[in-house]
Design a protein around this motif. Sequence first.
Motif, PDB file in Angstrom:
ATOM      1  N   HIS A  76      46.532  54.927  -5.333  1.00  0.00           N
ATOM      2  CA  HIS A  76      45.516  54.353  -6.228  1.00  0.00           C
ATOM      3  C   HIS A  76      46.075  53.109  -6.925  1.00  0.00           C
ATOM      4  O   HIS A  76      45.421  52.053  -6.944  1.00  0.00           O
ATOM      5  N   GLU A  77      47.265  53.221  -7.470  1.00  0.00           N
ATOM      6  CA  GLU A  77      47.839  52.088  -8.209  1.00  0.00           C
ATOM      7  C   GLU A  77      48.193  50.925  -7.285  1.00  0.00           C
ATOM      8  O   GLU A  77      48.147  49.772  -7.693  1.00  0.00           O
ATOM      9  N   HIS A  96      45.374  48.709  -7.042  1.00  0.00           N
ATOM     10  CA  HIS A  96      45.332  47.786  -8.185  1.00  0.00           C
ATOM     11  C   HIS A  96      46.348  46.651  -8.011  1.00  0.00           C
ATOM     12  O   HIS A  96      46.066  45.513  -8.379  1.00  0.00           O
ATOM     13  N   TYR A 144      35.067  53.122 -17.396  1.00  0.00           N
ATOM     14  CA  TYR A 144      36.207  53.294 -16.492  1.00  0.00           C
ATOM     15  C   TYR A 144      35.739  53.754 -15.105  1.00  0.00           C
ATOM     16  O   TYR A 144      36.010  53.104 -14.098  1.00  0.00           O
ATOM     17  N   GLU A 185      37.782  50.132 -10.241  1.00  0.00           N
ATOM     18  CA  GLU A 185      38.197  51.543 -10.140  1.00  0.00           C
ATOM     19  C   GLU A 185      37.502  52.233  -8.968  1.00  0.00           C
ATOM     20  O   GLU A 185      38.111  53.058  -8.282  1.00  0.00           O
ATOM     21  N   ALA A 243      39.386  51.238  -6.038  1.00  0.00           N
ATOM     22  CA  ALA A 243      40.695  51.904  -5.985  1.00  0.00           C
ATOM     23  C   ALA A 243      40.547  53.353  -5.524  1.00  0.00           C
ATOM     24  O   ALA A 243      41.365  53.843  -4.742  1.00  0.00           O
TER      25      ALA A 243
END
Length: 152
Positions: free
Chosen positions: A105-106, A109, A139, A145, A148
């Motif tokens: 996930h990160e 980003h 969010y 998001e 992601a």
Amino acid sequence: MIARRPRGPSGPGAGRGLRRRGAARAAFLLARAWAFFWASPWTFLGLVVALLMRAAGGHLRWTQGALEVSVRRFRPGRRCPFAALTLGHVVIGVDRAALARLRRHERVHVRQYERWGPLFVPLYLLASAWAWCRGRHPYLDNPFEIAARRDE
Ligand SMILES: [Zn+2]
């Protein structure tokens, strides 16, 4: 019998193939250098946070194209609403388990930072505000998001 490694291409077109591969490699390296440069303002902020966390006993680790930072004793709770946060090529996590769980996930980003550079955080905040104005969750309904979660 001794197996021989196949020889590289030979003949009149061989040099052209090698030059093409060299050009592709140079283009790849140039694109990666640009991505790091473009995201560098946020990476710099992330590095400052990383060094402060390191001074507080944190753990630093370079993995899969980003610096991961965690402080083992730190636990999310009322004072910390997130388990991990990405700033450029720095991913800050509450602990190593959270960093491992949220790595994919990160990294999405990180790629978003590489794409949008210094504009990423303002665009992210605008997207959250836009979602909130429409009665959505700032969010969960933020398009960055959503992307992601989709691409992780
Ligand atoms: Zn996220």
